[in-house]
Design a protein around this motif. Structure first.
Motif, PDB file in Angstrom:
ATOM      1  N   ASP A 128       0.843  -1.196   0.000  1.00 14.71           N
ATOM      2  CA  ASP A 128       0.000   0.000   0.000  1.00 14.71           C
ATOM      3  C   ASP A 128       0.876   1.242   0.000  1.00 14.71           C
ATOM      4  O   ASP A 128       0.878   2.030   0.939  1.00 14.71           O
ATOM      5  CB  ASP A 128      -0.936  -0.008   1.210  1.00 14.71           C
ATOM      6  CG  ASP A 128      -1.933   1.148   1.198  1.00 14.71           C
ATOM      7  OD1 ASP A 128      -2.171   1.720   0.116  1.00 14.71           O
ATOM      8  OD2 ASP A 128      -2.450   1.495   2.282  1.00 14.71           O
ATOM      9  N   ILE A 129       1.663   1.385  -1.077  1.00  8.96           N
ATOM     10  CA  ILE A 129       2.573   2.524  -1.218  1.00  8.96           C
ATOM     11  C   ILE A 129       2.138   3.370  -2.407  1.00  8.96           C
ATOM     12  O   ILE A 129       2.071   2.878  -3.537  1.00  8.96           O
ATOM     13  CB  ILE A 129       4.028   2.050  -1.411  1.00  8.96           C
ATOM     14  CG1 ILE A 129       4.482   1.190  -0.225  1.00  8.96           C
ATOM     15  CG2 ILE A 129       4.952   3.250  -1.592  1.00  8.96           C
ATOM     16  CD1 ILE A 129       5.860   0.592  -0.408  1.00  8.96           C
ATOM     17  N   ASN A 130       1.852   4.636  -2.157  1.00  7.06           N
ATOM     18  CA  ASN A 130       1.506   5.563  -3.230  1.00  7.06           C
ATOM     19  C   ASN A 130       2.775   6.167  -3.819  1.00  7.06           C
ATOM     20  O   ASN A 130       3.659   6.602  -3.072  1.00  7.06           O
ATOM     21  CB  ASN A 130       0.625   6.695  -2.701  1.00  7.06           C
ATOM     22  CG  ASN A 130      -0.737   6.204  -2.241  1.00  7.06           C
ATOM     23  OD1 ASN A 130      -1.453   5.535  -2.974  1.00  7.06           O
ATOM     24  ND2 ASN A 130      -1.106   6.534  -1.003  1.00  7.06           N
ATOM     25  N   SER A 132       4.358   8.486  -7.515  1.00  2.17           N
ATOM     26  CA  SER A 132       3.958   9.283  -8.677  1.00  2.17           C
ATOM     27  C   SER A 132       5.172   9.883  -9.360  1.00  2.17           C
ATOM     28  O   SER A 132       6.282   9.909  -8.807  1.00  2.17           O
ATOM     29  CB  SER A 132       2.995  10.402  -8.254  1.00  2.17           C
ATOM     30  OG  SER A 132       3.632  11.276  -7.332  1.00  2.17           O
ATOM     31  N   GLN A 142       0.867   7.956 -11.691  1.00  2.60           N
ATOM     32  CA  GLN A 142       0.615   7.754 -10.272  1.00  2.60           C
ATOM     33  C   GLN A 142      -0.053   6.399 -10.073  1.00  2.60           C
ATOM     34  O   GLN A 142      -0.849   5.959 -10.909  1.00  2.60           O
ATOM     35  CB  GLN A 142      -0.241   8.870  -9.681  1.00  2.60           C
ATOM     36  CG  GLN A 142      -1.559   9.127 -10.363  1.00  2.60           C
ATOM     37  CD  GLN A 142      -2.266  10.331  -9.750  1.00  2.60           C
ATOM     38  OE1 GLN A 142      -1.899  10.812  -8.677  1.00  2.60           O
ATOM     39  NE2 GLN A 142      -3.282  10.838 -10.425  1.00  2.60           N
ATOM     40  N   ASN A 144      -0.426   2.862  -6.930  1.00  9.38           N
ATOM     41  CA  ASN A 144      -0.223   2.294  -5.606  1.00  9.38           C
ATOM     42  C   ASN A 144       0.312   0.883  -5.800  1.00  9.38           C
ATOM     43  O   ASN A 144      -0.084   0.185  -6.743  1.00  9.38           O
ATOM     44  CB  ASN A 144      -1.547   2.276  -4.831  1.00  9.38           C
ATOM     45  CG  ASN A 144      -1.398   1.765  -3.414  1.00  9.38           C
ATOM     46  OD1 ASN A 144      -1.304   0.565  -3.178  1.00  9.38           O
ATOM     47  ND2 ASN A 144      -1.388   2.683  -2.455  1.00  9.38           N
ATOM     48  N   SER A 145       1.192   0.462  -4.915  1.00 11.20           N
ATOM     49  CA  SER A 145       1.800  -0.862  -5.063  1.00 11.20           C
ATOM     50  C   SER A 145       0.777  -1.992  -5.025  1.00 11.20           C
ATOM     51  O   SER A 145       1.053  -3.101  -5.496  1.00 11.20           O
ATOM     52  CB  SER A 145       2.875  -1.084  -4.001  1.00 11.20           C
ATOM     53  OG  SER A 145       2.337  -0.944  -2.698  1.00 11.20           O
ATOM     54  N   SER A 146      -0.408  -1.732  -4.485  1.00 10.89           N
ATOM     55  CA  SER A 146      -1.460  -2.748  -4.476  1.00 10.89           C
ATOM     56  C   SER A 146      -1.925  -3.095  -5.880  1.00 10.89           C
ATOM     57  O   SER A 146      -2.544  -4.140  -6.097  1.00 10.89           O
ATOM     58  CB  SER A 146      -2.662  -2.260  -3.655  1.00 10.89           C
ATOM     59  OG  SER A 146      -3.255  -1.120  -4.250  1.00 10.89           O
ATOM     60  N   ASP A 193       4.374   9.124  -1.800  1.00 12.38           N
ATOM     61  CA  ASP A 193       3.495  10.076  -1.115  1.00 12.38           C
ATOM     62  C   ASP A 193       3.948  11.477  -1.502  1.00 12.38           C
ATOM     63  O   ASP A 193       3.991  11.791  -2.679  1.00 12.38           O
ATOM     64  CB  ASP A 193       3.500   9.833   0.398  1.00 12.38           C
ATOM     65  CG  ASP A 193       2.814   8.512   0.768  1.00 12.38           C
ATOM     66  OD1 ASP A 193       1.823   8.148   0.093  1.00 12.38           O
ATOM     67  OD2 ASP A 193       3.272   7.841   1.707  1.00 12.38           O
TER      68      ASP A 193
END
Length: 203
Positions: A128-130, A132, A142, A144-146, A193
């Motif tokens: 859960d890493i954002n 961009s 951009q 998210n790792s999910s 982030d």
């Protein structure tokens, strides 16, 4: 030191390039000569007219490992950062059409930008890493790792079946949609982030 890269790990990026969805991770390598030294501009190579940026979460391997089981893969890295995989898209398209390897379009000098790293413990979950990428101040990639088809621990386990991982090896985990060509005088900046971890000027 090895630079191990993953292609086609985000569905939307697969769609934007109209590529077939793989049944297992697509792995390729970059030589250490591909690393762009810190604070050095990226100079557009003469052999391509269509160099694309690809921002990616990257992982630094912290200890040697072979045949790593997925449930233990988290023990083999402590730092996560951002990198940019510069790709000669016109060269790549020609190589793909001929069924040839990707080294010329992916492994050329300066094609691997390795930014700063942060401790993975600052994240609630590495899934859960954002992150961009901005080009000239405008956010153009951009994700998210999910959204990865194969998550970080899965990739480490998979790659270790073929290559012994060593301390200091870098894993590029794939790029999301939004890739585009870079031009002279562009400035690209990558963020996890709101923290800027990589910045490159194009010459």
């Amino acid at each position: 030191m090895k630079i191990i890269c993953v292609g086609r790990n985000y569905s939307a990026h697969i769609d934007e390039l109209q590529s077939p969805r793989p049944e297992s991770p697509v792995i390729f390598m970059k030589p250490d000569s591909a690393i762009l030294p810190s604070k050095t501009p990226f100079y557009l190579p003469e052999f391509s007219k269509n160099i694309h940026h690809e921002v990616e979460l990257i992982v630094k391997i912290s200890k040697p490992g072979k045949f790593i089981q997925q449930e233990f893969a988290n023990r083999y890295y402590q730092e996560i950062g951002l990198g940019i995989d510069f790709t000669a898209r016109d060269v790549q398209n020609d190589l793909i059409a001929k069924g040839l390897p990707w080294e010329l379009c992916k492994g050329f000098d300066g094609s691997a930008v390795i930014g700063d790293f942060v401790d993975k413990e600052q994240f609630t979950s590495v899934q859960d890493i954002n992150f961009s990428l901005k080009k000239n101040g405008e956010t153009i990639q951009q994700a998210n790792s999910s959204m990865m088809l194969w998550k970080i621990d899965e990739l480490i386990s998979y790659v270790s079946q073929f290559f012994t991982l060593k301390k200091g090896d870098i894993l590029f985990t794939g790029t999301p949609e939004g890739v585009s060509a870079v031009q002279s005088n562009d400035k690209i900046e990558g963020f996890i982030d709101d923290q800027k971890l990589v910045s490159v000027s194009i010459k």
